[in-house]
Design a protein around this motif. Structure first.
Motif, PDB file in Angstrom:
ATOM      1  N   GLY A  95      70.040 110.425  12.260  1.00  0.00           N
ATOM      2  CA  GLY A  95      71.131 110.282  11.238  1.00  0.00           C
ATOM      3  C   GLY A  95      70.595 110.606   9.834  1.00  0.00           C
ATOM      4  O   GLY A  95      69.327 110.446   9.586  1.00  0.00           O
ATOM      5  N   VAL A  96      71.505 111.158   9.003  1.00  0.00           N
ATOM      6  CA  VAL A  96      71.124 111.505   7.812  1.00  0.00           C
ATOM      7  C   VAL A  96      72.257 111.285   6.657  1.00  0.00           C
ATOM      8  O   VAL A  96      73.203 111.513   7.163  1.00  0.00           O
ATOM      9  CB  VAL A  96      70.735 113.131   7.472  1.00  0.00           C
ATOM     10  CG1 VAL A  96      69.886 113.324   6.296  1.00  0.00           C
ATOM     11  CG2 VAL A  96      70.018 113.734   8.970  1.00  0.00           C
TER      12      VAL A  96
ATOM     13  N   VAL B  77      75.736 112.621   8.326  1.00  0.00           N
ATOM     14  CA  VAL B  77      75.908 113.653   9.399  1.00  0.00           C
ATOM     15  C   VAL B  77      75.087 112.803  10.640  1.00  0.00           C
ATOM     16  O   VAL B  77      73.890 112.023  10.233  1.00  0.00           O
ATOM     17  CB  VAL B  77      75.200 115.128   9.387  1.00  0.00           C
ATOM     18  CG1 VAL B  77      74.929 115.405  10.465  1.00  0.00           C
ATOM     19  CG2 VAL B  77      75.961 115.656   8.410  1.00  0.00           C
ATOM     20  N   SER B  78      75.431 112.993  11.645  1.00  0.00           N
ATOM     21  CA  SER B  78      74.543 112.533  12.808  1.00  0.00           C
ATOM     22  C   SER B  78      74.651 113.615  13.938  1.00  0.00           C
ATOM     23  O   SER B  78      75.773 114.211  13.844  1.00  0.00           O
ATOM     24  CB  SER B  78      75.090 111.197  13.748  1.00  0.00           C
ATOM     25  OG  SER B  78      76.047 111.417  14.224  1.00  0.00           O
TER      26      SER B  78
ATOM     27  N   LEU C 217      65.868 111.662   7.120  1.00  0.00           N
ATOM     28  CA  LEU C 217      66.087 112.198   8.327  1.00  0.00           C
ATOM     29  C   LEU C 217      65.479 111.165   9.210  1.00  0.00           C
ATOM     30  O   LEU C 217      64.277 111.113   9.091  1.00  0.00           O
ATOM     31  CB  LEU C 217      65.657 113.566   8.657  1.00  0.00           C
ATOM     32  CG  LEU C 217      65.960 114.173   9.765  1.00  0.00           C
ATOM     33  CD1 LEU C 217      67.340 114.763  10.062  1.00  0.00           C
ATOM     34  CD2 LEU C 217      64.864 115.354  10.274  1.00  0.00           C
ATOM     35  N   ALA C 218      66.462 110.423   9.959  1.00  0.00           N
ATOM     36  CA  ALA C 218      65.769 109.412  10.832  1.00  0.00           C
ATOM     37  C   ALA C 218      66.296 109.346  12.180  1.00  0.00           C
ATOM     38  O   ALA C 218      67.511 109.747  12.416  1.00  0.00           O
ATOM     39  CB  ALA C 218      66.173 108.051   9.915  1.00  0.00           C
TER      40      ALA C 218
ATOM     41  N   ARG D 251      78.023 105.328  16.995  1.00  0.00           N
ATOM     42  CA  ARG D 251      78.960 104.770  16.476  1.00  0.00           C
ATOM     43  C   ARG D 251      78.753 103.636  15.268  1.00  0.00           C
ATOM     44  O   ARG D 251      79.081 103.151  14.497  1.00  0.00           O
ATOM     45  CB  ARG D 251      79.843 103.916  17.547  1.00  0.00           C
ATOM     46  CG  ARG D 251      81.286 103.268  17.104  1.00  0.00           C
ATOM     47  CD  ARG D 251      82.065 104.399  17.084  1.00  0.00           C
ATOM     48  NE  ARG D 251      83.165 103.890  16.300  1.00  0.00           N
ATOM     49  CZ  ARG D 251      84.286 104.530  15.750  1.00  0.00           C
ATOM     50  NH1 ARG D 251      84.278 105.855  15.913  1.00  0.00           N
ATOM     51  NH2 ARG D 251      85.162 103.936  15.102  1.00  0.00           N
ATOM     52  N   ALA D 252      77.411 102.854  15.799  1.00  0.00           N
ATOM     53  CA  ALA D 252      76.839 102.033  14.848  1.00  0.00           C
ATOM     54  C   ALA D 252      76.282 102.511  13.529  1.00  0.00           C
ATOM     55  O   ALA D 252      76.391 102.085  12.416  1.00  0.00           O
ATOM     56  CB  ALA D 252      75.818 101.159  15.488  1.00  0.00           C
ATOM     57  N   PHE D 253      75.943 103.758  13.825  1.00  0.00           N
ATOM     58  CA  PHE D 253      75.488 104.422  12.555  1.00  0.00           C
ATOM     59  C   PHE D 253      76.374 104.653  11.593  1.00  0.00           C
ATOM     60  O   PHE D 253      76.499 104.810  10.408  1.00  0.00           O
ATOM     61  CB  PHE D 253      74.506 105.953  12.884  1.00  0.00           C
ATOM     62  CG  PHE D 253      74.481 106.833  11.814  1.00  0.00           C
ATOM     63  CD1 PHE D 253      73.351 106.657  11.049  1.00  0.00           C
ATOM     64  CD2 PHE D 253      75.236 107.712  11.619  1.00  0.00           C
ATOM     65  CE1 PHE D 253      73.195 107.480  10.033  1.00  0.00           C
ATOM     66  CE2 PHE D 253      75.222 108.810  10.673  1.00  0.00           C
ATOM     67  CZ  PHE D 253      74.078 108.668   9.892  1.00  0.00           C
ATOM     68  N   LEU D 254      77.622 105.118  12.323  1.00  0.00           N
ATOM     69  CA  LEU D 254      78.686 105.775  11.609  1.00  0.00           C
ATOM     70  C   LEU D 254      79.304 104.580  10.645  1.00  0.00           C
ATOM     71  O   LEU D 254      79.559 104.516   9.292  1.00  0.00           O
ATOM     72  CB  LEU D 254      80.153 106.016  12.292  1.00  0.00           C
ATOM     73  CG  LEU D 254      81.595 106.185  11.854  1.00  0.00           C
ATOM     74  CD1 LEU D 254      81.392 107.508  10.995  1.00  0.00           C
ATOM     75  CD2 LEU D 254      82.566 105.949  12.708  1.00  0.00           C
ATOM     76  N   GLY D 255      79.229 103.053  11.250  1.00  0.00           N
ATOM     77  CA  GLY D 255      79.647 101.844  10.352  1.00  0.00           C
ATOM     78  C   GLY D 255      78.796 101.824   9.586  1.00  0.00           C
ATOM     79  O   GLY D 255      78.816 101.461   8.255  1.00  0.00           O
TER      80      GLY D 255
END
Ligand code: SAM
Length: 270
Positions: A264-265, A191-192, A239-240, A57-61
């Motif tokens: 996450g990318v 994308v995740s 890519l991480a 969710r944090a990555f999305l933000g």
């Protein structure tokens, strides 16, 4: 006319669904016994899952904020999930109040909440399409998509925490290409995706517990996930591990024993 706040009649609460399982892990209330059973079984097999969904969710933000700061004003968010804190339109419109978002999900319960959310969103800037990711025509040609997004200008395509529900036999790479082919250069894809690359045993247990609950979930390697980005240049850091994709200063630090379970990318269309 149906009451938009009551669950739709086609909602089958006896079958677990990814949106509701995810909602349970995030501490939400929109889940049923079948969802909680799978969620608890997966948590026992893979205790890091709750931290993993928070990371997601944090990555999305962070990804949506990054795209908005790069000047993206239109978003197609497929696999929206049950609205919670930091929804795509809120993050994007905090950067640019004129940002427009089309949300897509195939879970009718997401639709009930999305309609409520849309009542509070600025008119015309946010739309919700109930459709299956595997049917790009239904999404790309939907009147609400076309009324909200201008495909002649760059779009941020956000498919976060969702492609792992698409089995190989449903051709996830071909499906995503249908969407990316519809985007003009300068558009972005975020994308995740869960992976066993970092902790194979723990993630295999996670996927097996998920699949035992009749919810398909596919782990993919970094090389496979990179295939979604053909024709795109990846933005730094490439890519991480999810928590390591442009961590923000105000992020809660990851626990010392944190096990990475997803990538996450973000890439920019050439
Ligand atoms: N993107 C949100 C996030 O990252 O917080 C929600 C992710 S949630 C884990 C996955 C979402 O994908 C669920 O809401 C689920 O209903 C949706 N989903 C799964 N398979 C789908 C499909 N074939 N078509 C459309 N949505 C799908």
């Amino acid at each position: 006319m149906a009451d938009e706040t009551s669950p739709p009649t086609r909602l089958n609460t006896s079958v677990p669904h990814p949106a509701r399982v995810y909602d349970y892990w995030l501490g939400g209330k929109d889940n049923f016994a079948a969802d909680r059973e799978v969620a608890e079984a997966v948590k026992s097999a893979s205790p890091g899952v709750v931290q993993g969904v928070r990371d997601n969710r944090a990555f999305l933000g962070r990804a949506v904020r990054f795209l908005a700061e790069e000047g993206i004003t239109q978003f197609l968010d497929i696999g929206t999930g049950i609205p919670t804190r930091g929804n795509t339109h809120e993050v994007a419109q905090a950067v640019n109040p004129a940002a427009r978002v089309v949300y897509v999900d195939n879970d009718p319960i997401v639709m009930v909440h999305a309609r409520a959310l849309l009542r509070s969103a600025p008119e015309g800037r946010t739309a919700y399409v109930e459709a299956d990711l595997r049917d790009p025509d239904a999404i790309l040609e939907h009147p609400d998509t076309l009324a909200t997004l201008d495909f002649g200008r760059p779009i941020g395509l956000v498919i976060v925490g969702t492609l792992m529900y698409i089995k190989d036999e449903d051709d996830p790479f071909g499906v995503v290409k249908r969407y990316t082919d519809a985007l003009v250069p300068g558009s972005y894809l975020a994308v995740s995706h869960v992976t066993g690359d970092f902790a194979p045993e723990s993630l295999t247990a996670f996927a097996e517990a998920y699949n035992a609950g009749s919810v398909p979930l596919v782990l993919r390697t970094g090389a496979e996930i990179s295939r979604f980005f053909e024709g795109f240049e990846l933005v730094e850091p490439g890519l991480a591990a999810l928590g390591e994709w442009r961590p923000a200063p105000d992020d809660v630090p990851l626990p010392a024993d944190h096990v990475h379970g997803a990538y996450g990318v973000v890439g920019r269309k050439l």
